[in-house]
Write an enzyme that holds these catalytic residues in place. Sequence first.
Site, short mmCIF file in Angstrom:
data_model
loop_
_atom_site.label_atom_id
_atom_site.label_comp_id
_atom_site.label_asym_id
_atom_site.label_seq_id
_atom_site.Cartn_x
_atom_site.Cartn_y
_atom_site.Cartn_z
N ASP A 255 -14.56 25.57 21.87
CA ASP A 255 -15.53 24.58 21.41
C ASP A 255 -16.04 24.91 19.98
O ASP A 255 -16.63 25.96 19.76
CB ASP A 255 -16.76 24.55 22.34
CG ASP A 255 -16.40 24.24 23.80
OD1 ASP A 255 -15.29 24.59 24.23
OD2 ASP A 255 -17.26 23.68 24.50
N ASN B 174 -18.46 17.40 28.18
CA ASN B 174 -19.65 16.69 28.68
C ASN B 174 -20.48 16.06 27.56
O ASN B 174 -21.30 15.18 27.83
CB ASN B 174 -20.53 17.65 29.51
CG ASN B 174 -20.88 18.92 28.77
OD1 ASN B 174 -19.99 19.65 28.32
ND2 ASN B 174 -22.15 19.20 28.63
N HIS B 175 -20.28 16.50 26.32
CA HIS B 175 -21.03 15.87 25.20
C HIS B 175 -20.27 14.70 24.57
O HIS B 175 -20.60 14.27 23.47
CB HIS B 175 -21.34 16.93 24.13
CG HIS B 175 -22.29 17.98 24.60
ND1 HIS B 175 -23.58 17.69 25.01
CD2 HIS B 175 -22.15 19.32 24.78
CE1 HIS B 175 -24.19 18.80 25.39
NE2 HIS B 175 -23.34 19.81 25.27
N HIS C 209 -18.59 28.59 26.12
CA HIS C 209 -18.67 29.18 24.78
C HIS C 209 -18.58 30.71 24.79
O HIS C 209 -18.86 31.35 23.78
CB HIS C 209 -19.95 28.75 24.04
CG HIS C 209 -20.03 27.26 23.77
ND1 HIS C 209 -20.85 26.72 22.81
CD2 HIS C 209 -19.38 26.21 24.35
CE1 HIS C 209 -20.71 25.40 22.81
NE2 HIS C 209 -19.82 25.07 23.75
FE LIG Z 1 -19.24 23.13 24.43
FE LIG Z 2 -19.52 21.36 27.26
#
Ligand SMILES: [Fe+2]
Ligand SMILES: [Fe+2]
Length: 272
Positions: A8, A67-68, A177
Amino acid sequence: MNILFIGDIVGSYGRAIVKHLLPGIKKEFAVDFTIANGENSAHGYSITEKIYNELLAMGVDAITMGNHMWEKKEMVQKISSLERMVRPANYPPGVPGKDHLIIDFKGNKIGMVNLLGRVFMQCMDCPFQAAEKLMPKIKEQAKIIIVDIHAEATSEKNAMGYFLDGKVSAVIGTHTHVITADERILPRGTAYISDIGMVGAQDSIIGMNKEQILKRFTTQMPEKFEPTEEGPGIFNAVLLKVDTSTGKALEIKSIIKITEPLPMPKDEKERK
Ligand SMILES: [Fe+2]
Ligand SMILES: [Fe+2]
């Protein structure tokens, strides 16, 4: 074929680290094809068309999300035209964007799927059923299949690894992360890791401002979270070696690089 999968990318600092390190990493590991998770690339939340193009210009070949996905509202309109982006497949039917992605790389088709976990996360359709439904369709076209399971719980990601073992080239965990040390080839030839970590500021809480996050944890009061944009940078990824004739993984190796502090653009707009 050597495929690099980058964790990410958090905010403009994460993007600056990718820009700074990616050319050297590609050379060092003889990378053929690069995938990155972009769900946090726009100031920590989602992505924009501009940032999508920025990441492609840096040498990223395909972008997975998480999810974002929809926190930058423009994505709802623009996602359909972003040819190299795959969104989580287990949204309910009718959601815009691609539930799988196939890219031809020098005659080898690479299939990509992004799935969202459900443990400690928002309510989604079943990621296992979504994967099962998509696989035959993708297999018809691509030997190499890379799955990004974007989830909180290592157990759920582990389960997805074994669920798809022998059916895909790799099941790669994202979202926490924090890189895990369990990368391996599963018994039927699928490369697996529970989480490949992130690209962002090291002196942070999962890429975000540590004072803001601490305030939230210690007071339980609402608090704005923003990415940290200074200090040493961390770059987490995995390198996958895939047999193009069988689609099976030959090797998975984690890559962890720490950079010196990088200069940031002064323009607030550029950073978001
Ligand atoms: Fe993330
Ligand atoms: Fe995420």
